[in-house]
Design an enzyme around this catalytic site. Sequence first.
Site, PDB file in Angstrom:
ATOM      1  N   ASP A 277      -5.531   8.038   6.267  1.00 62.15           N
ATOM      2  CA  ASP A 277      -6.120   6.699   6.407  1.00 62.15           C
ATOM      3  C   ASP A 277      -5.217   5.728   7.168  1.00 62.15           C
ATOM      4  O   ASP A 277      -4.205   6.133   7.748  1.00 62.15           O
ATOM      5  CB  ASP A 277      -6.478   6.137   5.027  1.00 62.15           C
ATOM      6  CG  ASP A 277      -5.254   5.750   4.224  1.00 62.15           C
ATOM      7  OD1 ASP A 277      -4.201   6.399   4.403  1.00 62.15           O
ATOM      8  OD2 ASP A 277      -5.331   4.786   3.429  1.00 62.15           O
ATOM      9  N   ASP A 281      -1.543   7.073   3.380  1.00 63.14           N
ATOM     10  CA  ASP A 281      -1.343   7.597   2.027  1.00 63.14           C
ATOM     11  C   ASP A 281      -2.508   8.446   1.511  1.00 63.14           C
ATOM     12  O   ASP A 281      -2.361   9.162   0.530  1.00 63.14           O
ATOM     13  CB  ASP A 281      -0.968   6.479   1.024  1.00 63.14           C
ATOM     14  CG  ASP A 281      -1.985   5.376   0.942  1.00 63.14           C
ATOM     15  OD1 ASP A 281      -2.995   5.430   1.673  1.00 63.14           O
ATOM     16  OD2 ASP A 281      -1.773   4.440   0.144  1.00 63.14           O
ATOM     17  N   ARG A 282      -3.670   8.374   2.162  1.00 70.04           N
ATOM     18  CA  ARG A 282      -4.790   9.209   1.702  1.00 70.04           C
ATOM     19  C   ARG A 282      -4.901  10.476   2.539  1.00 70.04           C
ATOM     20  O   ARG A 282      -4.382  10.534   3.653  1.00 70.04           O
ATOM     21  CB  ARG A 282      -6.113   8.440   1.819  1.00 70.04           C
ATOM     22  CG  ARG A 282      -6.221   7.281   0.851  1.00 70.04           C
ATOM     23  CD  ARG A 282      -7.609   6.672   0.855  1.00 70.04           C
ATOM     24  NE  ARG A 282      -7.695   5.646  -0.179  1.00 70.04           N
ATOM     25  CZ  ARG A 282      -8.821   5.092  -0.598  1.00 70.04           C
ATOM     26  NH1 ARG A 282      -9.975   5.461  -0.064  1.00 70.04           N
ATOM     27  NH2 ARG A 282      -8.813   4.175  -1.550  1.00 70.04           N
ATOM     28  N   LYS A 376       1.070   7.603  -2.905  1.00 70.42           N
ATOM     29  CA  LYS A 376       0.375   8.820  -2.522  1.00 70.42           C
ATOM     30  C   LYS A 376       0.730   9.107  -1.070  1.00 70.42           C
ATOM     31  O   LYS A 376       1.198   8.222  -0.367  1.00 70.42           O
ATOM     32  CB  LYS A 376      -1.123   8.713  -2.747  1.00 70.42           C
ATOM     33  CG  LYS A 376      -1.795   7.490  -2.189  1.00 70.42           C
ATOM     34  CD  LYS A 376      -3.216   7.371  -2.755  1.00 70.42           C
ATOM     35  CE  LYS A 376      -3.889   6.111  -2.281  1.00 70.42           C
ATOM     36  NZ  LYS A 376      -4.291   5.247  -3.384  1.00 70.42           N
TER      37      LYS A 376
END
Length: 543
Positions: A277, A281-282, A376
């Site tokens: 993203d 982090d995604r 993340k």
Amino acid sequence: MQVLTVATTPFSDQKPGTSGLRKRVPAFQQPNYLENFVQSIFDTIAAPSGATLVLGGDGRYYNREAIQIILKMAAANGFGRVLVGQGGILSTPAASCVIRKYGTYGGIILSASHNPGGPDGDFGIKYNGSNGGPATEAVTEAIFAKSKSITGYRILDAADVALDELGETALGAMTVQVIDSVADYAELMESLFDFGAIRELLSGGFRIKFDAMHAVTGPYAREILVTRLGAPADSVMNAVPLPDFGNGHPDPNLTYAHELVEIVYGKDAPDFGAASDGDGDRNMILGKGFFVNPSDSLALIAANAKLAPGYRQGLAGIARSMPTSEAADRVAQALGIPCYETPTGWKFFGNLMDAGKVTLCGEESFGTGSDHVREKDGLWAVLFWLNILASRRQSVEAIVREHWAKYGRNVYSRHDYEGIPSDAANGVMKLLKDSFESLKGAQFGHLQVKLCDDFSYTDPVDGSVSTGQGIRILFVDGSRIVFRLSGTGTEGATLRIYLENYEPDVSKHHLDAQEALATLIGIALKISELRLRTGRDAPTVIT
Ligand code: G1P
Ligand code: ZN
């Protein structure tokens, strides 16, 4: 150079959410708006004189301007050094990595994650502490409180600092050190994964496609996947970060990453597809014509963790957010390690990781990570998958199907109803809460309700209690329906329905999730009166 104290008056809307303060760019461009918030951060964290700060962002519109302001304010507030990513670029996990590696006092990350950017898009700012993770709620509350009573801020009257060349510049008594945005992060990844094995996999004709969605992971993916791992240059698409993300919505899911989805479901599809993203982090993981549900991805990474050098000694434990499927729980059970169920949002994982209770964690919303940083981490998940693929030499789909055959399949889907009137959304939630008594024991076809509650969580580390974290309808056979109101939506309310059904029977694993969950979907709509109360006859997004 002179330190100016500029008189200011408070803005009333500077309450940071779980991911910091997010607003439209024009809000941030108001005179003193950013300055007020930054001074509120500095006043709250009260760093000792001469402390070091990390600073960088995802490159979205207003990133550079904001960095210049923050640098001059840091100098005027007594910081000794700021490590800033080249060109102002640091992905969120890279910022976390740099804070931890250099033991800095903390860091400021400029991002609105997966929200669109550009002059009318979103901008955001958040503070991370010395563990590399987002500030605790107590800190963000204190920042908000400061912002409501602020009367002035300090800023150095100085020219802009050059951000594009590596090296050090003096800014008053402070040193600005422009660092390579990628190097420290890439080195950390190389220490965790078997780059040799991945290089061999890629040189043997295994084809990958990574979609950086014109956002921050472009330079990271190029350095790691192409330069260090030898993937062909065209393995990374949309690799140049653009201030408006090419007018896209940099959220790696089946809806917004459709360009990549078309490629992996198309003719001549690569063996592996992935996207990240806005701030990196995604992650979304895809095989040839195959989507890996993020809940399954967490479980799979856990089950195969020992294949990666950084995790060879095994896992201390796993944590997942409550609405994330229980697939990871089954793996934890088989491994004989604990699995923690936390409320939605990354901050709950930080305490568990700092206390050494968990190594891996994840959410159904395309977020996976480990204790290597305190955010993340999108590319980390991609590399973990590549490491597993390099060791197992099977297709993505074969690996997932083998996992289901061994552990059973937690069939899972999330239905989002976006932008519904808040009254209607609150009405649905109230109706459900009022129905707990009558629902308990109720029979719907072959499914019987075992328990209903509003999820609450007691942090095993600091004992703090979080209530009202989502309505759970749990069935005797292990199926679940969860209703939750989004905490990140911007217009009206977003109601999320999470559906899960455990299917041990391999002969039913070919079923499409929506087909397999049809009964549960029917029950969810019935008990919530959702259609009647919102006038919607279908979800906005189905994952
Ligand atoms: C969403 C996701 C959640 C994630 C958060 C921040 O929050 O559902 O898992 O932690 O974004 O990335 P929500 O809008 O559901 O409150
Ligand atoms: Zn993000």
